[in-house]
Design an enzyme around this catalytic site. Structure first.
Site, short mmCIF file in Angstrom:
data_model
loop_
_atom_site.label_atom_id
_atom_site.label_comp_id
_atom_site.label_asym_id
_atom_site.label_seq_id
_atom_site.Cartn_x
_atom_site.Cartn_y
_atom_site.Cartn_z
CG ASP A 190 -1.44 -1.15 1.13
OD1 ASP A 190 -2.55 -0.92 -0.18
OD2 ASP A 190 -2.37 -1.61 2.02
CG ASP A 246 -12.58 -4.55 -2.97
OD1 ASP A 246 -11.67 -5.15 -2.89
OD2 ASP A 246 -12.51 -2.90 -3.14
#
Length: 268
Positions: free
Chosen positions: A12, A131
């Site tokens: 990330d 997702d």
């Protein structure tokens, strides 16, 4: 030919630096992305994913410079996701040195981004990240998924980091993504993400059965056995993980040695 299962660390990024946190909260600096990616490269990672979690237009320069440095120094495929909204965004990232781009919310909002990206840059460049969250709401058109506890549900696609429901059935969406030219599906279940209790095997297997393109399982790894379950019970082609690698709980090589010992084909 037997295809090897891939192990993929995810980094990330915020402002061009690797950050660690929980659900993008309490972020702490974890170092230089190229140095970390190089470490994973040495451990035998098959690919690396850079996820730009603050990918507003202002930060695009930071991620482009990171990709450019990584492409110069690394010899493994690089996938970049976060804030990709247009064909030009895809073009910029690929030109900077990314091998693939991962599109999520923007693909739902404008599915033509998948097809146009695939036509212009090739299917192999377009990863559609999906997702999902379990839903018990009435939806006669959704695919019924049987859970280990004997109950049933369907899985709804959620966007904006899992915060916004769409009403879209996950299994139908991955089929559409494949038809539109996606080369891979990166599947994250919000039920298991961050729990370290293992992948959500029910939806991973259902998605793997629904498409013929590779499926990357993501969200929930806590043990070496979780990787094995992901590629066997979950039928995934690859497993993605972040914190277990960043915190040094085990290395990519540890995972591959474990899988190889259980008869799973991996690149050692």
């Amino acid at each position: 030919m037997v295809l090897t299962k891939r192990i993929i660390p995810c980094l990330d990024l915020k402002d061009g630096r690797v950050v660690k946190g929980t659900h993008f909260v309490d972020l702490r600096d974890a170092g230089d992305p190229v140095e970390l990616a190089e470490r994973y490269n040495e451990q035998g990672a098959d690919e690396v994913v850079f996820l730009d979690i603050t990918a507003s237009k202002e930060q695009r320069g930071a991620i482009l410079s990171v990709i450019s440095r990584a492409a110069d120094q690394l010899f493994l495929p690089l996938t970049v996701g976060g804030g990709i909204r247009t064909i030009d965004d895809i073009h910029q990232l690929l030109r900077a040195g990314a091998d693939k781009v991962s599109i999520n919310t923007s693909a739902i909002k404008d599915p033509s981004l998948i097809s146009e990206g695939a036509i212009r840059f090739g299917n192999q460049c377009i990863v559609v990240a999906v997702d999902v969250r379990r839903s018990a709401a009435e939806n006669p058109e959704a695919t019924v998924i049987h859970l280990p506890d004997g109950t049933t549900c369907w899985y709804e696609v959620v966007i904006y980091g899992g915060s916004t429901p769409t009403g879209i059935d996950a299994v139908r969406w991955v089929k559409e993504a494949e038809e539109r030219g996606a080369g891979e599906i990166l599947l994250t279940s919000m039920e298991t993400d961050g729990t370290k209790n293992g992948f959500d095997l029910a939806i991973t297997a259902a998605v793997s059965d629904a498409v013929s393109i590779p499926v990357i399982a993501s969200g929930g790894v806590g043990t070496l056995a979780d990787f094995y379950d992901g590629v066997t019970a979950g039928k995934a082609d690859a497993c993605l993980a972040a914190s277990v690698f960043h915190y040094g709980e085990f290395t990519v090589r540890d995972v591959k040695t474990y899988l190889a010992g259980r008869g799973v084909p991996v690149r050692l």
